[in-house]
Scaffold this active site. Structure first.
Site, short mmCIF file in Angstrom:
data_model
loop_
_atom_site.label_atom_id
_atom_site.label_comp_id
_atom_site.label_asym_id
_atom_site.label_seq_id
_atom_site.Cartn_x
_atom_site.Cartn_y
_atom_site.Cartn_z
N CYS A 181 0.83 -1.20 0.00
CA CYS A 181 0.00 0.00 0.00
C CYS A 181 0.87 1.26 0.00
O CYS A 181 2.00 1.25 0.50
CB CYS A 181 -0.90 -0.02 1.24
SG CYS A 181 -2.00 1.39 1.43
N SER A 216 0.56 3.72 1.79
CA SER A 216 0.82 4.15 3.16
C SER A 216 2.17 3.63 3.65
O SER A 216 2.90 4.32 4.38
CB SER A 216 -0.30 3.68 4.09
OG SER A 216 -1.53 4.22 3.72
N HIS A 235 4.88 5.91 2.38
CA HIS A 235 5.04 7.16 3.13
C HIS A 235 6.09 7.01 4.23
O HIS A 235 6.87 7.93 4.49
CB HIS A 235 3.71 7.58 3.75
CG HIS A 235 2.73 8.17 2.78
ND1 HIS A 235 3.04 9.24 1.97
CD2 HIS A 235 1.44 7.85 2.51
CE1 HIS A 235 2.00 9.55 1.22
NE2 HIS A 235 1.02 8.72 1.53
N HIS A 266 0.64 -3.74 6.33
CA HIS A 266 -0.53 -3.52 7.19
C HIS A 266 -1.85 -3.86 6.49
O HIS A 266 -2.92 -3.55 7.02
CB HIS A 266 -0.58 -2.05 7.61
CG HIS A 266 -0.82 -1.11 6.47
ND1 HIS A 266 0.17 -0.72 5.61
CD2 HIS A 266 -1.96 -0.53 6.02
CE1 HIS A 266 -0.33 0.08 4.69
NE2 HIS A 266 -1.63 0.22 4.91
N CYS A 300 -7.27 -2.66 4.16
CA CYS A 300 -6.89 -1.24 4.24
C CYS A 300 -7.55 -0.44 3.14
O CYS A 300 -8.49 0.31 3.37
CB CYS A 300 -5.38 -1.07 4.20
SG CYS A 300 -4.87 0.68 4.26
#
Length: 366
Positions: free
Chosen positions: A38, A40, A43, A59, A167
């Site tokens: 992902c 995320s 990041h 995650h 997610c």
């Protein structure tokens, strides 16, 4: 077990052997079957957000329960489960008022005085710290989590598609149905047609939105958005002002906008494209320290802007329902997967994300 470890911001993940503990009274040991890569995660790799290092990333995942602690009541050995990065305690104020996605109770994590869930052993048996990422760390062959970080699902659901619900899909569909409460016939605009944006478009279609406007700079993503339910598209590379384009296209603006990128400019545009009484939802992870600017007079028309965290989910209820949506053909998950990879290929998946390519990679474990 094998795991993908981030040791230094800006550096590739390393495949290492990491040790995992045994389940405590409220904990569940899960054999990871699939994990989505992902944005995320990226990041944190790039340093837009910080996390204790070294850490096992990941995650967005699904797997099979291998063992449970003595007080676990929600799942059992052999269950197929989807994980969720926001475990809930079940009895704090936010949980009791139906906002379990906002729970930050420390009791869902091990305390500093407890042995860590993940650790590194050297040849002499000494252990070193290994941080658990977002309560899960699913770029690993096993996960040790609180029982309220996973939910059992039907066993005919494919793991690689189930992982995405953990997610991106929950975030996008939940933002539509829970955070902004889109009603049948209302107009929706979605800025950014990556995994979360496409799930948002799909959620708007399921909710019965009348017009769904997809906005992106890549023609391929806009074409894909149409298969997820977009009725109109705006090519951001061809217009100077996406908010103005949406207002003109709709004759006054949209009821709901969803920013699924995480940029200052697009967050501001999501507010500007609202009609009077409309709601802008910021789903994307805006980098720490970034501020957005809005014109105060625009609030006189009762326009609203708000955040959405993990789709304002009640995941023990929502995720099994999303599985049913997929199995009945309403929720599109197959189209979100660009490729299936091994754990060792995780860095190439991050390169794919950096290039802004379609959909996402899913790590599949044997």
């Amino acid at each position: 077990m094998k795991a993908a470890v981030l040791r230094e911001v800006g550096k590739p993940l390393q495949i290492e052997t990491v040790a995992i503990g045994k389940p405590g009274p409220r904990e569940v040991l899960i054999r990871t079957k699939a994990a989505g890569v992902c944005h995320s995660d990226l990041h944190f790799v790039e340093g837009s957000y910080t996390h204790a290092l070294p850490a096992v990333l990941g995650h967005e995942s699904a797997g099979i329960v291998e063992a449970v602690g003595s007080e676990v009541r929600t799942v059992k050995v052999g269950d197929h489960v989807i994980t969720c990065l926001n475990p809930y305690c079940g009895h704090c104020e936010v949980c009791l008022t139906g906002h379990m996605n906002l729970c930050i109770s420390p009791e869902t994590r091990r305390s500093k005085s407890d042995a860590p869930r993940l650790f590194k052993e050297d040849l002499n048996g000494a252990t070193g710290p290994m941080a658990q990422f977002l309560n899960l760390s699913s770029f690993a062959e096993m996960m040790l989590v609180h029982e309220h970080a996973c939910v059992a699902i039907r066993k005919d659901m494919p793991f690689d598609r189930a992982a995405l619900i953990g997610c991106s899909v929950m975030t996008g569909v939940g933002a539509v149905m829970h955070t902004s409460n889109v009603r049948p016939g209302e107009t929706v605009a979605v800025i950014g047609c990556g995994g979360v944006g496409l799930a948002t478009i799909n959620g708007a279609a399921i909710a019965g939105a009348g017009r769904i406007i997809a906005i992106d700079r890549l023609a391929g993503k806009l074409e894909l958005a149409k298969t997820f339910g977009a009725t109109d598209v705006v090519d951001a590379s061809q217009v100077d002002d996406i908010a103005k384009a949406v207002v003109e296209l709709t004759g006054g603006g949209v009821h709901h906008s969803f920013e699924a990128i995480g940029l200052k400019a697009t967050a501001e545009a999501s507010f500007k494209m609202l009609r009077r009484g409309g709601t802008a939802n910021v789903i994307g992870m805006i980098p720490v320290g970034t501020k957005i600017e809005l014109h105060g007079v625009d609030f006189l028309g009762e326009r609203r802007i708000q955040g959405s965290y993990m789709g304002s989910n009640r995941f023990p209820v929502d995720m099994p329902r999303l599985v049913d949506f997929y199995m009945s053909g309403k929720l599109k998950l197959d189209e979100l997967i660009s490729r299936r990879i091994k754990l060792e290929d995780v860095n190439s998946a991050f390169d794919e994300l950096k290039r802004g390519e379609l959909a996402r990679s899913v790590i599949v474990f044997d």
